[in-house]
Enzyme design. Structure first.
Site, PDB file in Angstrom:
ATOM      1  N   THR A  45       0.851  -1.187   0.000  1.00  0.00           N
ATOM      2  CA  THR A  45       0.000   0.000   0.000  1.00  0.00           C
ATOM      3  C   THR A  45       0.893   1.246   0.000  1.00  0.00           C
ATOM      4  OG1 THR A  45      -0.205  -0.096   2.403  1.00  0.00           O
ATOM      5  CG2 THR A  45      -1.935  -1.184   1.112  1.00  0.00           C
ATOM      6  N   THR A  47       1.642   4.415   1.597  1.00  0.00           N
ATOM      7  CA  THR A  47       2.505   4.904   2.681  1.00  0.00           C
ATOM      8  C   THR A  47       3.401   3.788   3.203  1.00  0.00           C
ATOM      9  OG1 THR A  47       0.883   6.580   3.308  1.00  0.00           O
ATOM     10  CG2 THR A  47       2.541   6.008   4.959  1.00  0.00           C
ATOM     11  N   CYS A  48       2.872   2.593   3.271  1.00  0.00           N
ATOM     12  CA  CYS A  48       3.642   1.457   3.771  1.00  0.00           C
ATOM     13  C   CYS A  48       4.834   1.156   2.869  1.00  0.00           C
ATOM     14  CB  CYS A  48       2.741   0.226   3.891  1.00  0.00           C
ATOM     15  SG  CYS A  48       1.248   0.517   4.863  1.00  0.00           S
ATOM     16  N   SER A  49       4.622   1.211   1.557  1.00  0.00           N
ATOM     17  CA  SER A  49       5.665   0.860   0.588  1.00  0.00           C
ATOM     18  C   SER A  49       6.593   2.013   0.232  1.00  0.00           C
ATOM     19  CB  SER A  49       5.027   0.343  -0.705  1.00  0.00           C
ATOM     20  OG  SER A  49       4.433  -0.910  -0.483  1.00  0.00           O
TER      21      SER A  49
END
Length: 157
Positions: A45, A47-49
């Site tokens: 996703t 922000t996560c990546s």
């Protein structure tokens, strides 16, 4: 919700590393160790990546220099997805741990229901755990990415 000073609950996880499956438990991962664990709402996703996982990839050596034995990224995804995300993110120094059904996140009181977006997910957080005891906990407000970054964890060590 789990608090500083609490002991992590017993749980068995799914883990895939280098194509091999295992089922480590809380004791295997945390007993007698200083561990940084951070959670994301979902692998791959935005922000996560783009920010959360990459920050820990970049800061892995600095964290280990401060006495951290291991760095764990956890998400409510299956172990195949977590392994693929770790491989795609050059996260070879991070244990990409699957909380497939969200039971661990729920036991911590850090699960959220996202409905049709993805069902149960973890909230975004980071913690420092020493011998299964939470020493530092930083839980993000919904939609934020501030207190759980690798830099914030480094400052807390």
């Amino acid at each position: 919700m789990i608090q500083v000073g609490d002991t992590l609950p017993q749980h068995t996880f799914m883990l895939r590393q280098k194509g091999e499956a295992s089922q480590p438990g809380t004791d295997d991962l945390f007993a007698g160790k200083k561990v940084v664990m951070f959670a994301v709402p979902g692998a791959f996703t935005p922000t996560c990546s783009q920010a959360h996982l990459p920050g820990f990839v970049v800061q892995a050596d600095a964290l280990k220099a401060k006495g951290v034995d291991s760095i764990i990224c956890i998400s409510v995804n299956d172990s195949f997805v977590m392994e693929a995300w770790g491989n795609a993110s050059n996260a070879e120094h991070i244990t990409m741990l699957a909380d497939g059904d969200g039971a661990f996140s729920d036991a911590l009181g850090l699960a959220k229901q996202t409905g049709t977006f993805g069902g149960i997910r973890s909230v975004r957080y980071a913690m420092i755990v020493e011998d299964k005891v939470v020493k530092h906990l930083a839980v993000e407000e919904a939609g934020k990415f501030e207190v759980s970054s690798a830099e914030a964890v480094l400052a807390a060590l």
